[in-house]
Write an enzyme that holds these catalytic residues in place. Sequence first.
Site, PDB file in Angstrom:
ATOM      1  CG  LEU A 500      -1.999  -1.051   1.297  1.00 49.67           C
ATOM      2  CD1 LEU A 500      -2.649  -1.045   2.652  1.00 49.67           C
ATOM      3  CD2 LEU A 500      -3.028  -0.817   0.209  1.00 49.67           C
ATOM      4  N   GLY A 503       5.911   3.728   4.521  1.00 47.82           N
ATOM      5  CA  GLY A 503       5.906   4.756   5.555  1.00 47.82           C
ATOM      6  C   GLY A 503       7.304   4.968   6.084  1.00 47.82           C
ATOM      7  CG  ASP A 621       6.625  11.278  10.601  1.00 45.24           C
ATOM      8  OD1 ASP A 621       6.825  12.361  10.007  1.00 45.24           O
ATOM      9  OD2 ASP A 621       6.867  10.176  10.099  1.00 45.24           O
TER      10      ASP A 621
END
Length: 782
Positions: A500, A503, A621
């Site tokens: 997907l 990160g 973050d």
Amino acid sequence: MKLQRHPLLLSFAFFSAVISKIAGTTATILPGTTLYASKTNKSWSSPNNTFFLHFLPFLPSTSPPSFTATIVYSGGAPAVWSAGNGATVDSGGYLRFLPTGNLILVNGSGSTVWDSGTSNMGVSSATLHENGNLVLSNNTGSVWSSFDNPTDTIVPFQNFTVGMVLRSGLFSFSVLRSGNLTLKWSDSVPYWDQGLNFSMSAVNLSSPVLRLEPMGVLQLFYPNLSALVVVAYSSDYGEGTDVLRVLKLDSDGNLRVYSSKRGSGTVSSRWVAVEDQCEVFGYCGNNGVCSYNDSSSSPICGCPSQNFEMVDPSDSRKGCRRKVRLEDCVGKVAMLQLDHARFLTYPPLFFINPEVFFIGISACSVNCLAASSCFASTSLSDGSGLCYIKTSNFISGYQNPALPSTSYIKVCGPVAPNSAPSLENAHWRVRGWVVTLVVLSALSCFLVLEGGLWFWCCRNMQGFGGLAAQYTLLEYASGAPIHFSYKELQKSTKGFKLKLGDGGFGAVYKGVVANQTVVAVKQLEGVDQGEKQFRMEVSTISSTHHLNLVRLIGFCSEGRHRLLVYEFMKNGSLDSFLFVNEEQQSGKLLNWGYRFNIALGAAKGLTYLHEECRNCIVHCDVKPENILLDENYNAKVSDFGLAKLLSAVDHRHRTLTSVRGTRGYLAPEWLANLPVTSKSDVYSYGMVLLEIVSGRRNFEMSEETSRRKFSVWAYEEFEKGNMTGVIDRRVVSQEINMEQVKRVLLACFWCIQEQPSQRPTMSKVVQMLEGVIDIERPPAPN
Ligand SMILES: *[C@@H]1O[C@H](CO)[C@@H](O)[C@H](O)[C@H]1NC(C)=O
Ligand SMILES: *[C@@H]1O[C@H](CO)[C@@H](O)[C@H](O)[C@H]1NC(C)=O
Ligand SMILES: *[C@@H]1O[C@H](CO)[C@@H](O)[C@H](O)[C@H]1NC(C)=O
Ligand SMILES: *[C@@H]1O[C@H](CO)[C@@H](O)[C@H](O)[C@H]1NC(C)=O
Ligand SMILES: *[C@@H]1O[C@H](CO)[C@@H](O)[C@H](O)[C@H]1NC(C)=O
Ligand SMILES: *[C@@H]1O[C@H](CO)[C@@H](O)[C@H](O)[C@H]1NC(C)=O
Ligand SMILES: *[C@@H]1O[C@H](CO)[C@@H](O)[C@H](O)[C@H]1NC(C)=O
Ligand SMILES: *[C@@H]1O[C@H](CO)[C@@H](O)[C@H](O)[C@H]1NC(C)=O
Ligand SMILES: *[C@@H]1O[C@H](CO)[C@@H](O)[C@H](O)[C@H]1NC(C)=O
Ligand SMILES: *[C@@H]1O[C@H](CO)[C@@H](O)[C@H](O)[C@H]1NC(C)=O
Ligand SMILES: *[C@@H]1O[C@H](CO)[C@@H](O)[C@H](O)[C@H]1NC(C)=O
Ligand SMILES: CC(=O)N[C@H]1CO[C@H](CO)[C@@H](O)[C@@H]1O
């Protein structure tokens, strides 16, 4: 063709007859005519006496008596319209059609209670039509009509469309542009929202029109699509002749279709929108509890306990108040428990004020007791594991033995429950053991069956049964994070096939776990923590539940493998909607309304992390990539708590990763090696706000910005009053709430101040966005 005789000299019947003769089918009311409240016999009628406009005594009767000027159907009922939304006048009052062309309702004291607002528009006649429409017209046509200004009822041939509202007390009914029909309490809580099959929230429908056909079909017509949709059939559809059907918003907040035979003066209900009256928000007033008595089908309003008293003992629907206010409580504030009860919460409330949590029943009560803003809570036992925290101080209760939920309401102790009717109690005690026995045997039968079924279903799935069993047990027991084996995650992601994204903490894959739930599996990199430490962090993350936070479902910790399993967010991350991507310049675009809700949702999620949850978490973050969108485009913050996982081992790694991955969002103190606090998240969030407005990366430099940082340029344009220049070009042509844009930009500039102490807290940011507080002019950010 002007009638010069003074109309008051004529008896009404004679007048009507004369006018009918002259004007043909319509009985015209000429300027200067008056109806007096004291003469309820006098009326203005439609040509064939189907409808009458006259004064009716207000019910329940008052002393001295009061009256409403009402249009009624032949026979005296139903009433279909009243002047001034049902305003009452005393016996000295009157309704007059002035020579200036306006219709006014005047109280005995001489004060004008209602005015049609049509003076000096050349209005020369008023007509009550055969269909019940009272029309004021001038030479060019209709200037005002009762059909266009409905009170609480719609009749056949009436066009009810966007912008019109039926009202009854605090309740209202309207048609939305999306084509939905909605019932609202106090214009704010929609307790009935009927979407149509082809509910087109995205499409801009031009004024859908709701109509009640004479035969008894309630239907919506979309002029744009030339499409008709049936909302409901009355139960007596097509039956009878000379039957009038009306749609009425009743004073109990329910919407019904009534039928009335001409001349009978009686009405019968033929359709109702909210079948369970107790689900009408606020039906029993504030703190009122709605319930049913076995022996009658109409609901009863009561108070939660003897800690409350009725506001008006003669009208139980007015609600209840605490005998001792919480502010004045000298003893201990306690939670009163109400079994099989819930405090009504309708969907949009979640968004106004996130009130839904995944916590257990005792936490649902304890958390509310501890929070000063919480007045009551409801824990659902329907398998969802949800807890509603009610922070609004209007609470509407429903108690019914069939409801799978337990509710709590704050009272000044000691708790004094309502005494259950003693007769019923005895009854139950006698039958108690029989019931217990029946329940127990049913339960064991069920368990045996269930076990058999489970065995039958799962014996063929190797290496899976044991885990799945653990999985279900844990899930139903507590909502605690599920421990997956690496093998199972490998299987559920088909060998980590469908990536997907990447990160800052590792790659994310799509998977499907045992109960067919779609999940996102994150393979963490660079975590060398021991098993115990890792589990502790995981349990912190998974106990952090909020509507605007992505939920952690489970984890895997096996050898060197560290994985996290999250709920899957259908619409991916915010960045893909904001920034133009060369590969897919597709139609992925969010309009301003969605953007604003996302900004607000993310702010609420962060507020929860910083200020409201037990183990406060600095995200470290915050960026569009970490704001995910569910199927309804609700914002959910992801990856919270991960910075801590990594930092425990390798501080350098964290800093590097973050700097590499999230240039532009880091607060200045990060780079200066100063302490990082929640205010650093506020800074990053401020940058996200700017990007939501502009659709451009905050650090982007271009010719347009004269090669300055976009954030600096944006502030200057804003100061120059050129807000439009900052807004994303792709949405600037759409309908935009500029007031919201202004609030978002002001909040943004406060968030990105260089000094952490200058930046607001996240809860303050939420208030700024919601417009609850005024926002001062921010100094220039750097
Ligand atoms: C109203 O009309 C009825 C009959 O039409 C009559 O009996 C009654 O006295 C009238 N009432 C008043 C107040 O005029
Ligand atoms: C009024 O009644 C007459 C006779 O019944 C009928 O012919 C006429 O169409 C009716 N007018 C209206 C407007 O309904
Ligand atoms: C009309 O006057 C009465 C007193 O005569 C008063 O009680 C009532 O509130 C007034 N109604 C309105 C709508 O002003
Ligand atoms: C009649 O009413 C319309 C508004 O419905 C208004 O625009 C027009 O000027 C009026 N005509 C006259 C003669 O006042
Ligand atoms: C309702 O709308 C239809 C068509 O949209 C129109 O023909 C009709 O005259 C309208 N009815 C009234 C009472 O305005
Ligand atoms: C319309 O109603 C449906 C429920 O029937 C609801 O899911 C949907 O969100 C509503 N849409 C709007 C725009 O209110
Ligand atoms: C909704 O649409 C589906 C198919 O598009 C249809 O089968 C169903 O009957 C419709 N439901 C209603 C209430 O119109
Ligand atoms: C959408 O609805 C708004 C609000 O009425 C209207 O002003 C606008 O023209 C509509 N846009 C389109 C594309 O139909
Ligand atoms: C319920 O009904 C019974 C019998 O009609 C009545 O005695 C009792 O007072 C009712 N309870 C409430 C709460 O109204
Ligand atoms: C499957 O498990 C997930 C994770 O706990 C849960 O949210 C979901 O409701 C479950 N689905 C079903 C169909 O049981
Ligand atoms: C506002 O900003 C836009 C975009 O940079 C620019 O094209 C426009 O000329 C500016 N307008 C004013 C009045 O400064
Ligand atoms: C798709 C479509 O027919 N749109 C029309 C909807 O109605 C408005 C106003 O009546 C028109 O401008 C649109 O073209």
